[in-house]
Write a protein that holds these residues in place. Sequence first.
Motif, PDB file in Angstrom:
ATOM      1  N   TYR A  14     -29.877  67.523 -12.735  1.00  0.00           N
ATOM      2  CA  TYR A  14     -31.207  67.139 -12.252  1.00  0.00           C
ATOM      3  C   TYR A  14     -31.368  65.623 -12.294  1.00  0.00           C
ATOM      4  CZ  TYR A  14     -36.166  66.262 -12.027  1.00  0.00           C
ATOM      5  OH  TYR A  14     -37.381  65.758 -11.689  1.00  0.00           O
ATOM      6  N   ASP A  15     -30.970  64.997 -13.391  1.00  0.00           N
ATOM      7  CA  ASP A  15     -31.070  63.546 -13.528  1.00  0.00           C
ATOM      8  C   ASP A  15     -30.295  62.837 -12.430  1.00  0.00           C
ATOM      9  OD1 ASP A  15     -32.663  63.772 -15.757  1.00  0.00           O
ATOM     10  OD2 ASP A  15     -31.115  63.194 -17.185  1.00  0.00           O
ATOM     11  N   ALA A  16     -29.086  63.298 -12.171  1.00  0.00           N
ATOM     12  CA  ALA A  16     -28.244  62.672 -11.151  1.00  0.00           C
ATOM     13  C   ALA A  16     -28.858  62.841  -9.765  1.00  0.00           C
ATOM     14  CB  ALA A  16     -26.840  63.266 -11.189  1.00  0.00           C
ATOM     15  N   ALA A  17     -29.366  64.017  -9.472  1.00  0.00           N
ATOM     16  CA  ALA A  17     -29.991  64.259  -8.167  1.00  0.00           C
ATOM     17  C   ALA A  17     -31.259  63.429  -8.015  1.00  0.00           C
ATOM     18  CB  ALA A  17     -30.298  65.741  -7.996  1.00  0.00           C
ATOM     19  N   SER A  18     -32.036  63.338  -9.070  1.00  0.00           N
ATOM     20  CA  SER A  18     -33.260  62.540  -9.048  1.00  0.00           C
ATOM     21  C   SER A  18     -32.938  61.063  -8.847  1.00  0.00           C
ATOM     22  CB  SER A  18     -34.026  62.739 -10.358  1.00  0.00           C
ATOM     23  OG  SER A  18     -35.156  61.912 -10.411  1.00  0.00           O
ATOM     24  N   GLN A  22     -34.031  58.742  -5.620  1.00  0.00           N
ATOM     25  CA  GLN A  22     -34.755  57.474  -5.784  1.00  0.00           C
ATOM     26  C   GLN A  22     -34.004  56.335  -5.110  1.00  0.00           C
ATOM     27  OE1 GLN A  22     -35.787  56.705  -9.883  1.00  0.00           O
ATOM     28  NE2 GLN A  22     -36.593  58.760 -10.149  1.00  0.00           N
ATOM     29  N   ALA A  23     -32.697  56.324  -5.210  1.00  0.00           N
ATOM     30  CA  ALA A  23     -31.898  55.270  -4.577  1.00  0.00           C
ATOM     31  C   ALA A  23     -32.026  55.343  -3.057  1.00  0.00           C
ATOM     32  CB  ALA A  23     -30.429  55.383  -4.992  1.00  0.00           C
ATOM     33  N   ILE A  24     -31.991  56.548  -2.514  1.00  0.00           N
ATOM     34  CA  ILE A  24     -32.142  56.716  -1.062  1.00  0.00           C
ATOM     35  C   ILE A  24     -33.516  56.224  -0.624  1.00  0.00           C
ATOM     36  CG2 ILE A  24     -32.343  58.434   0.783  1.00  0.00           C
ATOM     37  CD1 ILE A  24     -30.160  60.045  -0.755  1.00  0.00           C
ATOM     38  N   GLN A  25     -34.536  56.590  -1.376  1.00  0.00           N
ATOM     39  CA  GLN A  25     -35.893  56.169  -1.042  1.00  0.00           C
ATOM     40  C   GLN A  25     -36.019  54.648  -1.079  1.00  0.00           C
ATOM     41  OE1 GLN A  25     -39.006  57.475  -3.718  1.00  0.00           O
ATOM     42  NE2 GLN A  25     -40.454  57.610  -2.022  1.00  0.00           N
ATOM     43  N   LYS A  26     -35.490  54.018  -2.116  1.00  0.00           N
ATOM     44  CA  LYS A  26     -35.564  52.554  -2.237  1.00  0.00           C
ATOM     45  C   LYS A  26     -34.739  51.857  -1.167  1.00  0.00           C
ATOM     46  CE  LYS A  26     -36.666  52.294  -7.135  1.00  0.00           C
ATOM     47  NZ  LYS A  26     -36.233  51.853  -8.458  1.00  0.00           N
ATOM     48  N   ALA A  27     -33.617  52.453  -0.784  1.00  0.00           N
ATOM     49  CA  ALA A  27     -32.768  51.853   0.245  1.00  0.00           C
ATOM     50  C   ALA A  27     -33.448  51.915   1.609  1.00  0.00           C
ATOM     51  CB  ALA A  27     -31.416  52.562   0.302  1.00  0.00           C
ATOM     52  N   GLY A  28     -34.255  52.956   1.818  1.00  0.00           N
ATOM     53  CA  GLY A  28     -35.016  53.058   3.044  1.00  0.00           C
ATOM     54  C   GLY A  28     -34.320  53.754   4.193  1.00  0.00           C
ATOM     55  N   ARG A  41     -26.290  51.663  -7.946  1.00  0.00           N
ATOM     56  CA  ARG A  41     -25.630  50.894  -9.016  1.00  0.00           C
ATOM     57  C   ARG A  41     -26.625  50.070  -9.817  1.00  0.00           C
ATOM     58  NH1 ARG A  41     -21.604  50.537  -5.165  1.00  0.00           N
ATOM     59  NH2 ARG A  41     -22.427  48.594  -4.334  1.00  0.00           N
ATOM     60  N   GLN A  42     -27.655  49.530  -9.168  1.00  0.00           N
ATOM     61  CA  GLN A  42     -28.664  48.724  -9.867  1.00  0.00           C
ATOM     62  C   GLN A  42     -29.462  49.564 -10.855  1.00  0.00           C
ATOM     63  OE1 GLN A  42     -31.015  47.049  -6.738  1.00  0.00           O
ATOM     64  NE2 GLN A  42     -29.569  45.399  -6.327  1.00  0.00           N
ATOM     65  N   ALA A  43     -29.613  50.844 -10.561  1.00  0.00           N
ATOM     66  CA  ALA A  43     -30.421  51.732 -11.409  1.00  0.00           C
ATOM     67  C   ALA A  43     -29.683  52.188 -12.659  1.00  0.00           C
ATOM     68  CB  ALA A  43     -30.855  52.955 -10.607  1.00  0.00           C
ATOM     69  N   GLN A  44     -28.388  51.976 -12.740  1.00  0.00           N
ATOM     70  CA  GLN A  44     -27.588  52.435 -13.876  1.00  0.00           C
ATOM     71  C   GLN A  44     -27.807  51.551 -15.093  1.00  0.00           C
ATOM     72  OE1 GLN A  44     -25.656  55.247 -13.833  1.00  0.00           O
ATOM     73  NE2 GLN A  44     -26.518  55.572 -11.833  1.00  0.00           N
ATOM     74  N   PRO A  45     -27.784  52.064 -16.289  1.00  0.00           N
ATOM     75  CA  PRO A  45     -27.881  53.472 -16.619  1.00  0.00           C
ATOM     76  C   PRO A  45     -29.343  53.915 -16.607  1.00  0.00           C
ATOM     77  CG  PRO A  45     -27.647  52.244 -18.635  1.00  0.00           C
ATOM     78  CD  PRO A  45     -27.602  51.241 -17.475  1.00  0.00           C
ATOM     79  N   MET A  46     -29.595  55.097 -16.119  1.00  0.00           N
ATOM     80  CA  MET A  46     -30.940  55.665 -16.073  1.00  0.00           C
ATOM     81  C   MET A  46     -31.145  56.525 -17.297  1.00  0.00           C
ATOM     82  SD  MET A  46     -32.426  58.126 -13.092  1.00  0.00           S
ATOM     83  CE  MET A  46     -33.951  58.993 -13.293  1.00  0.00           C
ATOM     84  N   LYS A  47     -32.320  56.427 -17.918  1.00  0.00           N
ATOM     85  CA  LYS A  47     -32.597  57.272 -19.076  1.00  0.00           C
ATOM     86  C   LYS A  47     -32.713  58.716 -18.623  1.00  0.00           C
ATOM     87  CE  LYS A  47     -34.912  53.941 -21.978  1.00  0.00           C
ATOM     88  NZ  LYS A  47     -36.103  53.616 -22.751  1.00  0.00           N
TER      89      LYS A  47
END
Length: 54
Positions: A14-18, A22-28, A41-47
């Motif tokens: 679930y964390d990985a899919a989420s 989020q990355a797809i949404q931010k990329a546009g 890559r910028q979001a790593q590591p995600m809690k």
Amino acid sequence: MPEVGQELNELVVYDAASELAQAIQKAGDVNDTAKVAAVFRQAQPMKSAGRATC
């Protein structure tokens, strides 16, 4: 993402899919895979949503 030796479970998936969503949404643009990868890559590591904090 799972830590070394961490067992894969539904919370990790679930964390990985989420995180990817989020990355797809931010990329546009889902078709701009280079931009999605850069944002991912910028979001790593995600809690983890499943990690308890005391």
